[in-house]
Enzyme design. Structure first.
Site, PDB file in Angstrom:
ATOM      1  N   ASP A   1     -70.048 128.304 -24.170  1.00  0.00           N
ATOM      2  CA  ASP A   1     -70.276 129.749 -23.988  1.00  0.00           C
ATOM      3  C   ASP A   1     -69.384 130.231 -22.850  1.00  0.00           C
ATOM      4  O   ASP A   1     -69.253 129.538 -21.835  1.00  0.00           O
ATOM      5  CB  ASP A   1     -71.752 129.984 -23.599  1.00  0.00           C
ATOM      6  CG  ASP A   1     -72.300 131.296 -24.140  1.00  0.00           C
ATOM      7  OD1 ASP A   1     -71.509 132.240 -24.322  1.00  0.00           O
ATOM      8  OD2 ASP A   1     -73.525 131.373 -24.370  1.00  0.00           O
TER       9      ASP A   1
ATOM     10  N   HIS B   1     -63.671 137.188 -22.619  1.00  0.00           N
ATOM     11  CA  HIS B   1     -65.104 136.956 -22.392  1.00  0.00           C
ATOM     12  C   HIS B   1     -65.559 135.587 -22.895  1.00  0.00           C
ATOM     13  O   HIS B   1     -66.668 135.161 -22.595  1.00  0.00           O
ATOM     14  CB  HIS B   1     -65.920 138.057 -23.067  1.00  0.00           C
ATOM     15  CG  HIS B   1     -65.763 139.378 -22.380  1.00  0.00           C
ATOM     16  ND1 HIS B   1     -66.693 139.887 -21.523  1.00  0.00           N
ATOM     17  CD2 HIS B   1     -64.735 140.275 -22.390  1.00  0.00           C
ATOM     18  CE1 HIS B   1     -66.272 141.052 -21.039  1.00  0.00           C
ATOM     19  NE2 HIS B   1     -65.087 141.310 -21.555  1.00  0.00           N
TER      20      HIS B   1
HETATM   21  P1  ADQ Z   1     -72.468 137.038 -26.120  1.00  0.00           P
HETATM   22  O1  ADQ Z   1     -71.971 135.872 -26.907  1.00  0.00           O
HETATM   23  O2  ADQ Z   1     -73.016 138.152 -26.896  1.00  0.00           O
HETATM   24  O3  ADQ Z   1     -71.352 137.592 -25.121  1.00  0.00           O
HETATM   25  P2  ADQ Z   1     -74.340 136.732 -23.783  1.00  0.00           P
HETATM   26  O4  ADQ Z   1     -73.502 136.572 -22.590  1.00  0.00           O
HETATM   27  O5  ADQ Z   1     -75.571 135.907 -23.730  1.00  0.00           O
HETATM   28  O6  ADQ Z   1     -73.609 136.394 -25.136  1.00  0.00           O
HETATM   29  O7  ADQ Z   1     -74.751 138.261 -23.844  1.00  0.00           O
HETATM   30  C1  ADQ Z   1     -75.565 138.738 -24.842  1.00  0.00           C
HETATM   31  C2  ADQ Z   1     -76.217 140.070 -24.435  1.00  0.00           C
HETATM   32  O8  ADQ Z   1     -76.936 140.535 -25.555  1.00  0.00           O
HETATM   33  C3  ADQ Z   1     -77.226 139.897 -23.300  1.00  0.00           C
HETATM   34  O9  ADQ Z   1     -77.189 141.022 -22.470  1.00  0.00           O
HETATM   35  C4  ADQ Z   1     -78.563 139.792 -24.036  1.00  0.00           C
HETATM   36  O10 ADQ Z   1     -79.675 140.286 -23.344  1.00  0.00           O
HETATM   37  C5  ADQ Z   1     -78.316 140.605 -25.271  1.00  0.00           C
HETATM   38  N1  ADQ Z   1     -79.107 139.964 -26.330  1.00  0.00           N
HETATM   39  C6  ADQ Z   1     -79.028 138.685 -26.745  1.00  0.00           C
HETATM   40  N2  ADQ Z   1     -79.964 138.444 -27.680  1.00  0.00           N
HETATM   41  C7  ADQ Z   1     -80.652 139.569 -27.822  1.00  0.00           C
HETATM   42  C8  ADQ Z   1     -81.780 139.935 -28.613  1.00  0.00           C
HETATM   43  N3  ADQ Z   1     -82.384 139.049 -29.389  1.00  0.00           N
HETATM   44  N4  ADQ Z   1     -82.208 141.202 -28.531  1.00  0.00           N
HETATM   45  C9  ADQ Z   1     -81.633 142.081 -27.704  1.00  0.00           C
HETATM   46  N5  ADQ Z   1     -80.597 141.781 -26.909  1.00  0.00           N
HETATM   47  C10 ADQ Z   1     -80.117 140.542 -26.972  1.00  0.00           C
HETATM   48  C11 ADQ Z   1     -69.963 137.294 -24.861  1.00  0.00           C
HETATM   49  C12 ADQ Z   1     -69.655 135.832 -24.532  1.00  0.00           C
HETATM   50  C13 ADQ Z   1     -70.531 135.364 -23.394  1.00  0.00           C
HETATM   51  C14 ADQ Z   1     -70.324 136.261 -22.183  1.00  0.00           C
HETATM   52  C15 ADQ Z   1     -70.476 137.727 -22.551  1.00  0.00           C
HETATM   53  C16 ADQ Z   1     -70.063 138.652 -21.410  1.00  0.00           C
HETATM   54  O11 ADQ Z   1     -69.843 135.006 -25.673  1.00  0.00           O
HETATM   55  O12 ADQ Z   1     -70.242 134.021 -23.048  1.00  0.00           O
HETATM   56  O13 ADQ Z   1     -71.281 135.944 -21.194  1.00  0.00           O
HETATM   57  O14 ADQ Z   1     -69.652 138.056 -23.674  1.00  0.00           O
HETATM   58  O15 ADQ Z   1     -68.791 138.348 -20.939  1.00  0.00           O
END
Ligand code: ADQ
Length: 447
Positions: A351, A157
């Site tokens: 990311d 991921h």
């Molecule tokens: P993350 O690093 O966690 O994921 P991201 O892809 O943005 O990053 O996903 C985060 C998830 O958590 C989103 O669904 C978001 O809505 C939720 N989230 C973030 N902040 C939040 C908050 N303040 N309150 C509630 N919910 C929140 C890892 C990798 C990414 C990749 C994903 C999926 O680092 O690059 O996109 O896995 O593969």
């Protein structure tokens, strides 16, 4: 058709099992529909001796969740140290903050072997196994060592770094050799694929990865955004703006997300474009994450100071430029916050994908959509060229993009949003999971 066995470090907790969480859970839930499935991983609990335990099986809505505990030492050395204080920064190109210890490597391997030991006890010959993420890179090789002949796929991921960075990891060559055990290796972007393939070549290995960019469930997120827009808490946010524009940042509190850089970009906007003073509010929602890892504690201190500094410098007695929250906000409210926002500021330094950028797009109102300001270094950037793409290391670039976003005419906002939304709607989490499993199904059977 055989069963689908998904393996990830954490298995969603019982509360999350009945409601959608992040992209991984959403995509997998769809892939698991209509197929007998097991999701195996850590329970989130600790026990004295992790080897001497039986997995707990719990069937919820057709999916069997099989979980095991870790010991405190395993949690610290496998999860906090090796996975999150070494692999995470290294794979995000942050060599300067990695922390390698052989003892952590030993426990990382021990947990992967323990997972394999538990899995072989309930695997059947026609099962398909799908392993997720950097915590479990050697799991495929551990399963093969135990005679498992099933198809095994692996999806990472997070980004995959180039060989010049990867080779800093002392066991890099060993890890790459072990990854050859997977029938299919999926990464987020073409850039990651080029990097891993270069690593394989660097070690003289004949193996290639493929890109499977992850998506979200845009319909569901859009629905949540609409359904909750009249929620009293969303109304409270709206009323508190008093007609000011809302700039929104939503990320786990993680140094890869470029939050200090974003704050400096916003401060540059206030200095260089004073017409936005009092005209906008920046709401940053960043729940604490991995708080046991020291680089995360350092980041938290840096942000506390920076937010205080910028607010102290630019606030008025009736206006605060930055609202900063470290407590989580329920997902349903978050969706409506996105819909309310005029600008989303998504500025990771690196990311894998970044689902927040896609969620912001899905949550918009077609009649009056907001603008996405997105880092070039998010895995989502190649798919989202209609965002305002910026370099987060350049605070002037961020400030210019913010000014452009805050003043963009409606027809341009609509044109950009329509193109972005088409892409977000096309490449969903369900499509991602189905595509990966299809390609895995077509790979030649392991001998
Ligand atoms: P993350 O690093 O966690 O994921 P991201 O892809 O943005 O990053 O996903 C985060 C998830 O958590 C989103 O669904 C978001 O809505 C939720 N989230 C973030 N902040 C939040 C908050 N303040 N309150 C509630 N919910 C929140 C890892 C990798 C990414 C990749 C994903 C999926 O680092 O690059 O996109 O896995 O593969």
């Amino acid at each position: 058709m055989g069963r689908l066995i998904v393996v990830s470090n954490r298995v969603p907790s019982p509360r999350e099992r009945t409601q959608p969480a992040g992209g991984l859970a959403v995509g997998l839930r769809d892939a698991m529909k209509g197929v007998e499935s097991v999701w195996f991983g850590w329970s989130g609990q600790y026990s004295e001796d992790s080897a001497d335990q039986e997995p707990v099986f719990d069937k919820v809505e057709g999916v069997t969740f099989a979980t095991v505990d870790l010991t405190r030492e395993q949690y610290e050395r496998f999860y906090e140290n090796f996975s999150n204080a070494l692999l995470w920064p290294l794979f995000h190109y942050r060599i300067g903050i990695i922390d390698f210890h052989r003892e952590d490597l030993r426990v990382y391997r021990e947990v992967n072997a323990m997972f394999a030991d538990h899995l072989v006890r309930f695997l059947k010959p026609d099962d398909t196994i799908w392993v997720h993420d950097y915590h479990l890179m050697p799991l495929g090789a551990e399963l093969r060592k135990r005679g498992v002949k099933c198809k095994i796929g692996f999806f990472l991921h997070i980004p995959f770094p180039p060989w010049s960075v990867m080779r800093v990891l002392p066991p890099a060559a060993e890890f790459l050799r072990e990854m050859v055990s997977y029938d299919l290796i999926g990464l987020q972007t073409e850039e990651d694929v080029r990097n891993l393939n270069e690593c394989f070549r660097g070690c003289g290995l004949d193996k290639a990865a493929q890109a499977f960019p992850i998506g979200i469930d845009p319909k569901e997120f859009a629905q949540q955004a609409v359904d909750n827009i009249r929620d009293p808490e969303v109304k409270r946010l709206k009323d508190s703006l008093r007609g000011r524009k809302l700039i929104l940042g939503v990320d786990r509190l993680d140094y890869s997300k470029g939050i200090p850089e974003r704050l400096r970009g916003y401060e540059t906007l206030l200095k260089r474009y004073p017409e936005h003073l009092r005209g906008a509010v920046f709401l940053q929602i960043s729940p604490l994450s991995r708080a046991g890892v020291s680089s995360y504690q350092t980041l938290r201190r840096e942000l506390d100071e920076l937010v205080g500094f910028i607010n102290g410098q630019h606030a008025d007695f009736d206006w605060t430029p930055i609202r900063y929250l470290t407590q989580p906000v329920p997902r349903a409210l978050l969706a409506s916050f996105h819909r309310l926002a005029d600008v989303a500021l998504v500025t990771p330094l690196r990311d894998g994908m970044n689902l927040v950028a896609k969620e912001f797009v899905a949550a918009q109102d077609a009649a009056d959509p907001g603008v996405l300001v997105l880092s070039h270094f998010a895995g989502a950037a190649p798919e989202m060229e209609n965002a305002l793409l910026i370099n987060p290391y350049d605070c002037d670039d961020v400030a210019d993009a913010l000014d452009q976003a805050l003043t963009m005419p409606l027809d341009e906002r609509q044109k950009r949003w329509e193109a972005l939304n088409e892409e977000v709607t096309r490449n969903t989490a369900a499509h991602w999971a189905r595509h990966f499993l299809e390609v895995l199904g077509e790979t030649a059977s392991p001998s």
